[in-house]
Scaffold this motif. Structure first.
Motif, PDB file in Angstrom:
ATOM      1  N   VAL A 142       0.682  -1.260  -0.019  1.00  0.00           N
ATOM      2  CA  VAL A 142      -0.069   0.178  -0.004  1.00  0.00           C
ATOM      3  C   VAL A 142       0.761   1.249   0.059  1.00  0.00           C
ATOM      4  CG1 VAL A 142      -1.842   1.315   1.150  1.00  0.00           C
ATOM      5  CG2 VAL A 142      -1.964  -1.149   1.085  1.00  0.00           C
ATOM      6  N   SER A 143       2.102   1.251   0.641  1.00  0.00           N
ATOM      7  CA  SER A 143       2.817   2.426   0.839  1.00  0.00           C
ATOM      8  C   SER A 143       3.263   3.148  -0.556  1.00  0.00           C
ATOM      9  CB  SER A 143       4.031   2.357   1.664  1.00  0.00           C
ATOM     10  OG  SER A 143       4.902   1.138   1.102  1.00  0.00           O
ATOM     11  N   ASP A 144       3.667   2.155  -1.543  1.00  0.00           N
ATOM     12  CA  ASP A 144       4.083   2.745  -2.934  1.00  0.00           C
ATOM     13  C   ASP A 144       3.316   2.464  -4.060  1.00  0.00           C
ATOM     14  OD1 ASP A 144       5.171  -0.065  -2.702  1.00  0.00           O
ATOM     15  OD2 ASP A 144       7.173   0.696  -2.980  1.00  0.00           O
ATOM     16  N   LEU A 145       2.163   1.260  -3.742  1.00  0.00           N
ATOM     17  CA  LEU A 145       1.422   0.750  -4.591  1.00  0.00           C
ATOM     18  C   LEU A 145       2.033  -0.242  -5.611  1.00  0.00           C
ATOM     19  CD1 LEU A 145      -0.790   3.301  -5.558  1.00  0.00           C
ATOM     20  CD2 LEU A 145      -1.289   1.904  -3.858  1.00  0.00           C
ATOM     21  N   ALA A 146       3.091  -0.942  -5.083  1.00  0.00           N
ATOM     22  CA  ALA A 146       4.012  -1.871  -5.719  1.00  0.00           C
ATOM     23  C   ALA A 146       3.218  -3.221  -5.908  1.00  0.00           C
ATOM     24  CB  ALA A 146       5.343  -2.093  -5.174  1.00  0.00           C
ATOM     25  N   PHE A 147       2.919  -3.855  -7.019  1.00  0.00           N
ATOM     26  CA  PHE A 147       2.534  -5.098  -7.250  1.00  0.00           C
ATOM     27  C   PHE A 147       3.622  -6.358  -6.989  1.00  0.00           C
ATOM     28  CE2 PHE A 147       2.038  -8.900  -9.636  1.00  0.00           C
ATOM     29  CZ  PHE A 147       0.995  -9.577  -8.808  1.00  0.00           C
ATOM     30  N   ILE A 148       3.350  -7.022  -5.806  1.00  0.00           N
ATOM     31  CA  ILE A 148       4.513  -8.023  -5.519  1.00  0.00           C
ATOM     32  C   ILE A 148       3.885  -9.531  -6.026  1.00  0.00           C
ATOM     33  CG2 ILE A 148       5.698  -8.989  -3.619  1.00  0.00           C
ATOM     34  CD1 ILE A 148       5.468  -6.168  -2.088  1.00  0.00           C
ATOM     35  N   PRO A 149       4.300 -10.213  -6.914  1.00  0.00           N
ATOM     36  CA  PRO A 149       3.747 -11.600  -7.124  1.00  0.00           C
ATOM     37  C   PRO A 149       4.191 -12.640  -6.289  1.00  0.00           C
ATOM     38  CG  PRO A 149       5.704 -10.992  -8.686  1.00  0.00           C
ATOM     39  CD  PRO A 149       5.483  -9.779  -7.768  1.00  0.00           C
ATOM     40  N   SER A 150       3.316 -13.426  -6.198  1.00  0.00           N
ATOM     41  CA  SER A 150       3.333 -14.825  -5.215  1.00  0.00           C
ATOM     42  C   SER A 150       4.816 -15.644  -5.546  1.00  0.00           C
ATOM     43  CB  SER A 150       2.423 -15.504  -4.697  1.00  0.00           C
ATOM     44  OG  SER A 150       2.077 -16.047  -5.939  1.00  0.00           O
ATOM     45  N   ASP A 151       5.928 -15.107  -5.590  1.00  0.00           N
ATOM     46  CA  ASP A 151       7.076 -15.853  -6.276  1.00  0.00           C
ATOM     47  C   ASP A 151       8.145 -15.926  -5.125  1.00  0.00           C
ATOM     48  OD1 ASP A 151       9.483 -16.671  -7.526  1.00  0.00           O
ATOM     49  OD2 ASP A 151       9.410 -14.908  -8.865  1.00  0.00           O
ATOM     50  N   PRO A 152       8.614 -17.099  -4.822  1.00  0.00           N
ATOM     51  CA  PRO A 152       9.389 -17.337  -3.649  1.00  0.00           C
ATOM     52  C   PRO A 152      10.857 -16.891  -3.976  1.00  0.00           C
ATOM     53  CG  PRO A 152       8.308 -19.515  -4.444  1.00  0.00           C
ATOM     54  CD  PRO A 152       7.783 -18.380  -5.277  1.00  0.00           C
ATOM     55  N   ALA A 153      11.311 -16.667  -5.225  1.00  0.00           N
ATOM     56  CA  ALA A 153      12.368 -16.091  -5.605  1.00  0.00           C
ATOM     57  C   ALA A 153      12.345 -14.383  -5.263  1.00  0.00           C
ATOM     58  CB  ALA A 153      12.911 -16.413  -6.917  1.00  0.00           C
TER      59      ALA A 153
ATOM     60  N   GLY B 248     -15.261   0.296 -16.857  1.00  0.00           N
ATOM     61  CA  GLY B 248     -13.915  -0.195 -17.551  1.00  0.00           C
ATOM     62  C   GLY B 248     -12.946  -0.636 -16.291  1.00  0.00           C
ATOM     63  N   VAL B 249     -12.142  -1.395 -16.795  1.00  0.00           N
ATOM     64  CA  VAL B 249     -11.046  -1.774 -15.958  1.00  0.00           C
ATOM     65  C   VAL B 249     -10.120  -0.670 -15.284  1.00  0.00           C
ATOM     66  CG1 VAL B 249      -8.740  -3.415 -15.779  1.00  0.00           C
ATOM     67  CG2 VAL B 249     -11.110  -4.129 -17.148  1.00  0.00           C
ATOM     68  N   LEU B 250      -9.700   0.268 -16.082  1.00  0.00           N
ATOM     69  CA  LEU B 250      -9.036   1.361 -15.433  1.00  0.00           C
ATOM     70  C   LEU B 250      -9.462   2.131 -14.498  1.00  0.00           C
ATOM     71  CD1 LEU B 250      -6.269   2.750 -15.520  1.00  0.00           C
ATOM     72  CD2 LEU B 250      -7.201   3.965 -17.474  1.00  0.00           C
ATOM     73  N   ALA B 251     -10.647   2.343 -14.632  1.00  0.00           N
ATOM     74  CA  ALA B 251     -11.667   3.066 -13.576  1.00  0.00           C
ATOM     75  C   ALA B 251     -11.482   2.272 -12.288  1.00  0.00           C
ATOM     76  CB  ALA B 251     -12.939   3.730 -14.060  1.00  0.00           C
ATOM     77  N   PHE B 252     -11.994   0.922 -12.567  1.00  0.00           N
ATOM     78  CA  PHE B 252     -12.055   0.095 -11.449  1.00  0.00           C
ATOM     79  C   PHE B 252     -10.729   0.237 -10.479  1.00  0.00           C
ATOM     80  CE2 PHE B 252     -11.012  -4.149  -9.796  1.00  0.00           C
ATOM     81  CZ  PHE B 252     -11.876  -4.322  -8.830  1.00  0.00           C
ATOM     82  N   LEU B 253      -9.465  -0.013 -11.153  1.00  0.00           N
ATOM     83  CA  LEU B 253      -8.147  -0.167 -10.382  1.00  0.00           C
ATOM     84  C   LEU B 253      -7.967   1.193  -9.840  1.00  0.00           C
ATOM     85  CD1 LEU B 253      -6.331  -1.914 -13.206  1.00  0.00           C
ATOM     86  CD2 LEU B 253      -6.973  -2.860 -11.141  1.00  0.00           C
ATOM     87  N   LYS B 254      -8.364   2.258 -10.529  1.00  0.00           N
ATOM     88  CA  LYS B 254      -8.081   3.689  -9.901  1.00  0.00           C
ATOM     89  C   LYS B 254      -8.905   3.515  -8.369  1.00  0.00           C
ATOM     90  CE  LYS B 254      -6.836   6.287 -13.907  1.00  0.00           C
ATOM     91  NZ  LYS B 254      -7.564   7.489 -14.564  1.00  0.00           N
ATOM     92  N   ARG B 255     -10.115   3.054  -8.549  1.00  0.00           N
ATOM     93  CA  ARG B 255     -11.097   2.905  -7.244  1.00  0.00           C
ATOM     94  C   ARG B 255     -10.165   2.249  -6.069  1.00  0.00           C
ATOM     95  NH1 ARG B 255     -15.438   1.359  -6.388  1.00  0.00           N
ATOM     96  NH2 ARG B 255     -15.666  -0.466  -8.101  1.00  0.00           N
ATOM     97  N   MET B 256      -9.500   1.207  -6.584  1.00  0.00           N
ATOM     98  CA  MET B 256      -8.951   0.304  -5.642  1.00  0.00           C
ATOM     99  C   MET B 256      -7.868   0.890  -5.027  1.00  0.00           C
ATOM    100  SD  MET B 256     -10.504  -2.654  -5.825  1.00  0.00           S
ATOM    101  CE  MET B 256      -9.226  -3.847  -5.055  1.00  0.00           C
ATOM    102  N   VAL B 257      -7.194   1.809  -5.447  1.00  0.00           N
ATOM    103  CA  VAL B 257      -5.974   2.466  -4.706  1.00  0.00           C
ATOM    104  C   VAL B 257      -6.549   3.585  -3.949  1.00  0.00           C
ATOM    105  CG1 VAL B 257      -4.215   3.999  -5.099  1.00  0.00           C
ATOM    106  CG2 VAL B 257      -4.856   2.026  -6.622  1.00  0.00           C
TER     107      VAL B 257
END
Length: 65
Positions: free
Chosen positions: A13-24, A56-65
């Motif tokens: 949340v602090s920088d809106l970075a997506f972090i995939p569930s990747d053990p590496a 639209g997907v972009l508007a939805f994503l903006k609301r998520m933030v």
């Protein structure tokens, strides 16, 4: 620090970075450590399907933030 669940990982949340569930992935390891220490992740938000298609997907994503 706080995180929000996504379908395939989390968003820091602090920088809106997506972090995939990747053990590496270093950020994923940090997230798992945070959870192990008692961190509580924000839930995945799933709006009604009609709402996503209407705005639209972009508007939805903006609301998520």
């Amino acid at each position: 620090m706080s995180y929000q669940l996504t379908v395939s990982g989390v968003v820091r949340v602090s920088d809106l970075a997506f972090i995939p569930s990747d053990p590496a992935n270093r950020d994923w390891a940090d997230y798992l450590s945070w959870v192990a220490l008692g961190g509580e992740v924000q839930p995945l938000h799933s709006p009604p399907e009609s709402q996503v298609s209407d705005e639209g997907v972009l508007a939805f994503l903006k609301r998520m933030v």
